[in-house]
Structures are given as C-alpha cells and as structure tokens.
Design a protein around this motif. Structure first.
Motif, PDB file in Angstrom:
ATOM      1  N   ALA A 146       0.831  -1.204   0.000  1.00  0.00           N
ATOM      2  CA  ALA A 146       0.000   0.000   0.000  1.00  0.00           C
ATOM      3  C   ALA A 146       0.866   1.255   0.000  1.00  0.00           C
ATOM      4  CB  ALA A 146      -0.934  -0.013   1.208  1.00  0.00           C
ATOM      5  N   LEU A 147       0.391   2.274  -0.721  1.00  0.00           N
ATOM      6  CA  LEU A 147       1.183   3.488  -0.890  1.00  0.00           C
ATOM      7  C   LEU A 147       0.881   4.523   0.185  1.00  0.00           C
ATOM      8  CD1 LEU A 147       0.802   4.004  -4.753  1.00  0.00           C
ATOM      9  CD2 LEU A 147       2.594   2.754  -3.534  1.00  0.00           C
ATOM     10  N   TYR A 148       1.898   5.287   0.540  1.00  0.00           N
ATOM     11  CA  TYR A 148       1.739   6.464   1.385  1.00  0.00           C
ATOM     12  C   TYR A 148       2.763   7.491   0.914  1.00  0.00           C
ATOM     13  CZ  TYR A 148       5.846   4.654   3.872  1.00  0.00           C
ATOM     14  OH  TYR A 148       7.102   4.178   4.192  1.00  0.00           O
ATOM     15  N   VAL A 149       2.504   8.769   1.199  1.00  0.00           N
ATOM     16  CA  VAL A 149       3.304   9.853   0.622  1.00  0.00           C
ATOM     17  C   VAL A 149       3.643  10.885   1.688  1.00  0.00           C
ATOM     18  CG1 VAL A 149       3.278  11.778  -1.034  1.00  0.00           C
ATOM     19  CG2 VAL A 149       2.293   9.564  -1.681  1.00  0.00           C
ATOM     20  N   VAL A 150       4.880  11.371   1.667  1.00  0.00           N
ATOM     21  CA  VAL A 150       5.273  12.578   2.388  1.00  0.00           C
ATOM     22  C   VAL A 150       5.225  13.718   1.381  1.00  0.00           C
ATOM     23  CG1 VAL A 150       7.097  13.765   3.652  1.00  0.00           C
ATOM     24  CG2 VAL A 150       6.767  11.300   3.962  1.00  0.00           C
ATOM     25  N   GLY A 151       4.409  14.747   1.655  1.00  0.00           N
ATOM     26  CA  GLY A 151       4.214  15.810   0.677  1.00  0.00           C
ATOM     27  C   GLY A 151       4.504  17.191   1.243  1.00  0.00           C
ATOM     28  N   LEU A 152       5.297  17.991   0.517  1.00  0.00           N
ATOM     29  CA  LEU A 152       5.681  19.336   0.958  1.00  0.00           C
ATOM     30  C   LEU A 152       5.597  20.298  -0.217  1.00  0.00           C
ATOM     31  CD1 LEU A 152       6.944  21.199   3.178  1.00  0.00           C
ATOM     32  CD2 LEU A 152       9.195  20.480   2.319  1.00  0.00           C
ATOM     33  N   ALA A 153       4.930  21.425  -0.006  1.00  0.00           N
ATOM     34  CA  ALA A 153       4.818  22.449  -1.049  1.00  0.00           C
ATOM     35  C   ALA A 153       5.158  23.807  -0.454  1.00  0.00           C
ATOM     36  CB  ALA A 153       3.409  22.478  -1.635  1.00  0.00           C
ATOM     37  N   LEU A 154       5.565  24.732  -1.330  1.00  0.00           N
ATOM     38  CA  LEU A 154       5.805  26.117  -0.928  1.00  0.00           C
ATOM     39  C   LEU A 154       4.830  27.019  -1.672  1.00  0.00           C
ATOM     40  CD1 LEU A 154       7.439  28.294   0.571  1.00  0.00           C
ATOM     41  CD2 LEU A 154       9.012  28.330  -1.377  1.00  0.00           C
ATOM     42  N   VAL A 155       4.105  27.812  -0.919  1.00  0.00           N
ATOM     43  CA  VAL A 155       3.186  28.799  -1.472  1.00  0.00           C
ATOM     44  C   VAL A 155       3.819  30.174  -1.291  1.00  0.00           C
ATOM     45  CG1 VAL A 155       0.887  29.819  -1.283  1.00  0.00           C
ATOM     46  CG2 VAL A 155       1.199  27.366  -0.885  1.00  0.00           C
ATOM     47  N   VAL A 156       3.899  30.937  -2.381  1.00  0.00           N
ATOM     48  CA  VAL A 156       4.469  32.290  -2.333  1.00  0.00           C
ATOM     49  C   VAL A 156       3.415  33.279  -2.803  1.00  0.00           C
ATOM     50  CG1 VAL A 156       6.228  33.849  -3.259  1.00  0.00           C
ATOM     51  CG2 VAL A 156       6.830  31.483  -2.703  1.00  0.00           C
ATOM     52  N   GLU A 157       3.067  34.198  -1.930  1.00  0.00           N
ATOM     53  CA  GLU A 157       2.052  35.214  -2.235  1.00  0.00           C
ATOM     54  C   GLU A 157       0.790  34.577  -2.823  1.00  0.00           C
ATOM     55  OE1 GLU A 157       2.416  38.406  -1.325  1.00  0.00           O
ATOM     56  OE2 GLU A 157       4.342  37.830  -0.479  1.00  0.00           O
ATOM     57  N   GLY A 158       0.415  33.429  -2.252  1.00  0.00           N
ATOM     58  CA  GLY A 158      -0.840  32.788  -2.630  1.00  0.00           C
ATOM     59  C   GLY A 158      -0.754  31.769  -3.736  1.00  0.00           C
ATOM     60  N   ASP A 159       0.407  31.612  -4.391  1.00  0.00           N
ATOM     61  CA  ASP A 159       0.555  30.663  -5.491  1.00  0.00           C
ATOM     62  C   ASP A 159       1.555  29.572  -5.139  1.00  0.00           C
ATOM     63  OD1 ASP A 159      -1.024  31.827  -7.891  1.00  0.00           O
ATOM     64  OD2 ASP A 159       0.119  33.547  -7.151  1.00  0.00           O
ATOM     65  N   ILE A 160       1.248  28.344  -5.526  1.00  0.00           N
ATOM     66  CA  ILE A 160       2.150  27.223  -5.275  1.00  0.00           C
ATOM     67  C   ILE A 160       3.302  27.311  -6.271  1.00  0.00           C
ATOM     68  CG2 ILE A 160       2.337  24.730  -4.964  1.00  0.00           C
ATOM     69  CD1 ILE A 160      -0.790  24.688  -4.993  1.00  0.00           C
ATOM     70  N   VAL A 161       4.549  27.360  -5.775  1.00  0.00           N
ATOM     71  CA  VAL A 161       5.695  27.539  -6.663  1.00  0.00           C
ATOM     72  C   VAL A 161       6.590  26.304  -6.737  1.00  0.00           C
ATOM     73  CG1 VAL A 161       5.702  30.036  -6.329  1.00  0.00           C
ATOM     74  CG2 VAL A 161       7.132  28.593  -4.866  1.00  0.00           C
ATOM     75  N   LEU A 162       6.481  25.419  -5.763  1.00  0.00           N
ATOM     76  CA  LEU A 162       7.277  24.191  -5.832  1.00  0.00           C
ATOM     77  C   LEU A 162       6.622  23.116  -4.966  1.00  0.00           C
ATOM     78  CD1 LEU A 162       9.097  23.656  -2.987  1.00  0.00           C
ATOM     79  CD2 LEU A 162      10.302  25.661  -3.863  1.00  0.00           C
ATOM     80  N   GLY A 163       6.985  21.883  -5.248  1.00  0.00           N
ATOM     81  CA  GLY A 163       6.462  20.778  -4.447  1.00  0.00           C
ATOM     82  C   GLY A 163       7.371  19.573  -4.518  1.00  0.00           C
ATOM     83  N   VAL A 164       7.348  18.781  -3.457  1.00  0.00           N
ATOM     84  CA  VAL A 164       8.116  17.539  -3.385  1.00  0.00           C
ATOM     85  C   VAL A 164       7.234  16.463  -2.765  1.00  0.00           C
ATOM     86  CG1 VAL A 164      10.196  16.389  -2.532  1.00  0.00           C
ATOM     87  CG2 VAL A 164      10.254  18.841  -3.029  1.00  0.00           C
ATOM     88  N   MET A 165       7.150  15.307  -3.428  1.00  0.00           N
ATOM     89  CA  MET A 165       6.452  14.151  -2.871  1.00  0.00           C
ATOM     90  C   MET A 165       7.409  12.974  -2.804  1.00  0.00           C
ATOM     91  SD  MET A 165       2.529  14.038  -4.310  1.00  0.00           S
ATOM     92  CE  MET A 165       2.797  14.313  -6.066  1.00  0.00           C
ATOM     93  N   GLY A 166       7.456  12.316  -1.659  1.00  0.00           N
ATOM     94  CA  GLY A 166       8.241  11.100  -1.506  1.00  0.00           C
ATOM     95  C   GLY A 166       7.327   9.931  -1.200  1.00  0.00           C
ATOM     96  N   CYS A 167       7.441   8.865  -1.979  1.00  0.00           N
ATOM     97  CA  CYS A 167       6.634   7.656  -1.783  1.00  0.00           C
ATOM     98  C   CYS A 167       7.585   6.465  -1.719  1.00  0.00           C
ATOM     99  CB  CYS A 167       5.626   7.481  -2.907  1.00  0.00           C
ATOM    100  SG  CYS A 167       4.561   6.028  -2.742  1.00  0.00           S
ATOM    101  N   PRO A 168       7.941   6.017  -0.511  1.00  0.00           N
ATOM    102  CA  PRO A 168       8.981   4.994  -0.369  1.00  0.00           C
ATOM    103  C   PRO A 168       8.666   3.653  -1.013  1.00  0.00           C
ATOM    104  CG  PRO A 168       8.683   6.157   1.702  1.00  0.00           C
ATOM    105  CD  PRO A 168       7.561   6.584   0.805  1.00  0.00           C
ATOM    106  N   ASN A 169       7.396   3.285  -1.146  1.00  0.00           N
ATOM    107  CA  ASN A 169       7.095   1.951  -1.688  1.00  0.00           C
ATOM    108  C   ASN A 169       6.411   2.009  -3.051  1.00  0.00           C
ATOM    109  OD1 ASN A 169       4.803   3.053  -0.612  1.00  0.00           O
ATOM    110  ND2 ASN A 169       4.110   1.208   0.440  1.00  0.00           N
ATOM    111  N   TRP A 170       6.617   3.094  -3.777  1.00  0.00           N
ATOM    112  CA  TRP A 170       6.131   3.194  -5.168  1.00  0.00           C
ATOM    113  C   TRP A 170       6.826   2.166  -6.030  1.00  0.00           C
ATOM    114  CZ3 TRP A 170       2.562   6.060  -7.874  1.00  0.00           C
ATOM    115  CH2 TRP A 170       2.731   6.189  -9.254  1.00  0.00           C
ATOM    116  N   LYS A 171       6.074   1.507  -6.890  1.00  0.00           N
ATOM    117  CA  LYS A 171       6.649   0.518  -7.795  1.00  0.00           C
ATOM    118  C   LYS A 171       6.552   1.042  -9.220  1.00  0.00           C
ATOM    119  CE  LYS A 171       5.385  -3.192  -4.679  1.00  0.00           C
ATOM    120  NZ  LYS A 171       5.052  -2.207  -3.618  1.00  0.00           N
ATOM    121  N   GLU A 172       7.660   1.066  -9.897  1.00  0.00           N
ATOM    122  CA  GLU A 172       7.698   1.592 -11.251  1.00  0.00           C
ATOM    123  C   GLU A 172       7.006   0.614 -12.195  1.00  0.00           C
ATOM    124  OE1 GLU A 172       8.088   4.286 -14.008  1.00  0.00           O
ATOM    125  OE2 GLU A 172       8.924   4.608 -12.024  1.00  0.00           O
ATOM    126  N   ALA A 173       6.034   1.130 -12.972  1.00  0.00           N
ATOM    127  CA  ALA A 173       5.362   0.284 -13.950  1.00  0.00           C
ATOM    128  C   ALA A 173       6.338  -0.057 -15.066  1.00  0.00           C
ATOM    129  CB  ALA A 173       4.145   1.008 -14.519  1.00  0.00           C
TER     130      ALA A 173
END
Length: 411
Positions: free
Chosen positions: A189-216
């Motif tokens: 089963a999948l789970y995610v650590v997710g972090l984003a930066l909002v600058v003056e109300g707009d999302i400018v970057l993001g990072v998601m880590g999913c340790p048990n993702w399986k590449e198709a």
C-alpha cells in the motif's frame, strides 16, 4: 535568487501543457547528468534553493517512515498486529517535527501549515519516541535536541500557530504522511510525504516522496530520462515540481536497501495523452464509490484492464490517501482523479497543495467541479481548509472540459 530576496517580486504562475495530444508509446531521450540535487539549474529555477532544501528534508522524512515501519514487522516478515496506531503516530509527528526543524533553520521567516499539533503526543506519552526518530535524522547540531525543541517544532505547523488574514501569504504546506492506512497495511500500500511552498498565494514548488512506489514496466506517457538507461523497479519515488521547470522524478532506492545504478538520475514526467473519457484510467477516493461520482450516470466501472466494455471505464485499484493519486496522474499512470466534496468531510490544504503543482507542471489540470481553480486562501484565517465547489477534479488536461460538461449535465 532565493525566496527571502525575491518573494515580493513574485508574479502570477502560468502552467504549460506539455503532454502529447494522444497516447504514445514510451519514448526516452538521454540527457547529461548535472552535478546538482535537482534536474535544472538555479538560473532556470527562481526557488532553486528552497526546492533543494525541500528535497533534502523530504528524503530524510521518508527514511523516518521506512525505519518506523520496520517496527511493524516480525522477524518472519509479517505485519505485527497492534491495538493502536502508535507506529504511524510516531512517524507522522516525527516527520512534521523534522521538516519544521530543518526548514526553520534555513528559512526562519517562512511559517508552516501542517496537519498535526503536539497535544496527542503529549497526552499519550509518545514524546520520547518521537524525539528519538527525529534526532536520528536531523542535521548535525552543536547541542542535542530536547523534548521542548521537538514539541515546539511540531506546534509551529499546528492549528492556531499563525493567523494569515486576507492578504496573499507565503508559507510551507506539509502532509507528514498522506495515506496512514496504507502505512499500516504493509509494503504493497502506498503512502506519501508531501511538501509544497506557497508564495504570495501561489504554489511555486512541491516535493512528494513515496517509499514503496513501484515503477510500472510500461505505460502510455512521454518521458525524458536524465542520467539513467534503466530504472530499477520497486525502488520508491521522489517527485519534484518547480513552476516553469516541469515535474521530475527519481528513485528512492537507498531507502529500501537497494542501490540505484545512477542515484541522481531524473526522469521528466508528463501526464498521459488520453483524449477520450471512455479510454481514461480513473482514480477515486478510497472512502467513496464509483456510484457517488456523476460520471456513473454515463459509465459503469471495472478494475479489469483486459475486459473494459464500451459502457465501462477502467477504475484503478484503490490506494490510500489523495497525494498518491496526484502522483499517479502526474506520472502518467492514471488519467483522472475525481473527489466528491461531502458535508461531513473537511478537505485539507495539505492533501492537495503539492499534488496540484506536480500535476500542473506535468501538463495536467486541477479545478473544482465547476471549473474554478482551487483557492488556497479560502480559509482566510489559517490556510488549512479548502472549499472546492462540489469536489476536486484532477486530469491530464485534454479531457478536463469533457468531464466538467458531464458533471454539469447531471447536476
């Protein structure tokens, strides 16, 4: 230029739709590896420094999750039955504390909006356990972390930590573990650590880590491969997005005890090229049924990829949490994620913010069911709650309006 120098000059985000107009076979283009943590240079990325810090801390947060999850297993590799959620609680609060601590060292003036506060940890005598996992992954410091340091770090992102008001705000948004049910279900089963930066109300970057993702092994998407001719499977994934620079991913093989052939190899991610709704691959919330979605008036659903009839759509197997569904759309594995807003359920900013920029920068689109952008400032006090009209629609962009028209016709 870093955020502290440039946030006041931030301009409106414009997302480019980079996907092909129809499904295409897997294609690769090999690009030289740059000596950077990121697949693009700081000349091209205004928030390069902030994104590097986010990548570093999300990777370490994923290591907390993997290490804590090992405590769920017996020596025979089976899940150990527990009567409470202690393991996921320690990981959840440990990740929030770590991310808060590390980001506050580099960007002390940028606040954090996150899921947890320390009350539960204090009242359930889990403080020492959380401090232990954070200390193990925190960057070196002259003095050891105290209980007070870690609890304060957790509360920096908690409810009532800061009042933002009506003006556009700059802040981090963190989901320490999205998909806690998946965290407890085992390695599949999948789970995610997710972090984003909002600058003056707009999302400018993001990072998601999913340790048990399986590449198709294969799927209909277009990718650029930077630095690797072969991608090991079952290696986990780190996905990053920066406004104007696209969405990229690389492996988290080291988290699973597997060495990637090219550790810094980045893959450019694009949404799939599906242009017909009946041919799309759908994800829905694991707490909702297909019958609760307006499109059920037009199609029934099947999870049998080899037996989809003319009046059916393909519904991909349920995975826990919202962010893994954004990850699937951004990587081209799914075409659509559709979520119905319900009166008894609150939609939280951290369940969507990082996913929104990853899908946008991969060429997709995210709106509410009436076609309006998701308003991160709808919660004018704390920026914690979203109020999308009727629900959230995440697509590859090409079929977005088709689906909106179907939803409208059933209202």
């Amino acid at each position: 230029m870093n955020l502290l120098q440039s946030s006041s000059q931030f301009s409106t985000v414009r997302f480019l739709h980079l996907h092909p107009s129809s499904p295409t076979p897997l294609r690769t283009r090999f690009l030289p590896v740059r000596s950077s943590l990121l697949p693009f240079t700081n000349q091209n990325a205004k928030y390069h420094r902030e994104l590097e810090a986010a990548v570093d801390v999300v990777e370490r947060a994923c290591r907390i999750c993997v290490d804590v999850k090992k405590s769920l297993y017996s020596s025979e590799g089976r899940i150990v039955e527990k009567n409470d959620n202690t393991p996921v609680t320690v990981a959840d609060f440990g990740v929030q504390a770590l991310v808060s601590l590390e980001l506050s060292k580099v960007f002390p003036s940028i606040p954090l909006v996150a899921e947890e506060d320390s009350d539960f940890v204090r009242s359930n005598n889990l403080v020492d356990s959380v401090v232990s996992v954070v200390t193990d992954k925190a960057s070196s410091n002259d003095k050891p972390l105290t209980n007070a340091d870690v609890l304060e770090a957790i509360d920096r992102g908690g409810k009532n930590a800061i009042v933002y008001g009506t003006r556009p705000a700059t802040y981090w948004v963190l989901d320490p573990i999205d998909g806690t049910k998946g965290f407890l279900k085992g390695s599949e089963a999948l789970y995610v650590v997710g972090l984003a930066l909002v600058v003056e109300g707009d999302i400018v970057l993001g990072v998601m880590g999913c340790p048990n993702w399986k590449e198709a092994s294969s799927y209909n998407s277009t990718i650029d491969v930077q630095g690797s001719e072969s991608v090991p499977s079952r290696s986990g994934i780190l996905m990053v997005a920066h406004v104007g620079c696209g969405t990229w991913a690389r492996q988290l093989s080291d988290l699973m005890g597997v060495s990637a052939k090219v550790p810094n190899g980045w893959t450019r991610c694009f949404v799939d090229g599906c242009h017909l709704v009946p041919k799309a691959r759908f994800c829905i919330s694991d707490s909702q049924t297909w019958e609760s979605v307006p499109l059920s008036a037009f199609f029934s659903a099947t999870s049998d990829a080899g037996g989809v009839s003319d009046k059916e759509i393909l519904l991909l197997p349920t995975c826990c949490g919202s962010l893994c569904k954004y990850l699937m759309v951004a990587s081209g594995r799914a075409s659509v994620f559709i979520l119905r807003a319900r009166a008894q359920t609150t939609i939280k900013a951290w369940d969507h913010a990082v996913g929104i920029i990853c899908v946008h920068e991969a060429g997709g689109k995210v709106t509410d069911w009436k076609g309006s952008d998701i308003d991160l400032a709808a919660d004018q006090v704390e920026r914690r709650i979203l109020f999308p009209s009727m629900g959230v629609l995440v697509t590859n962009g090409t079929i977005h309006n088709q689906i909106l028209e179907m939803i409208s016709s059933t209202s």
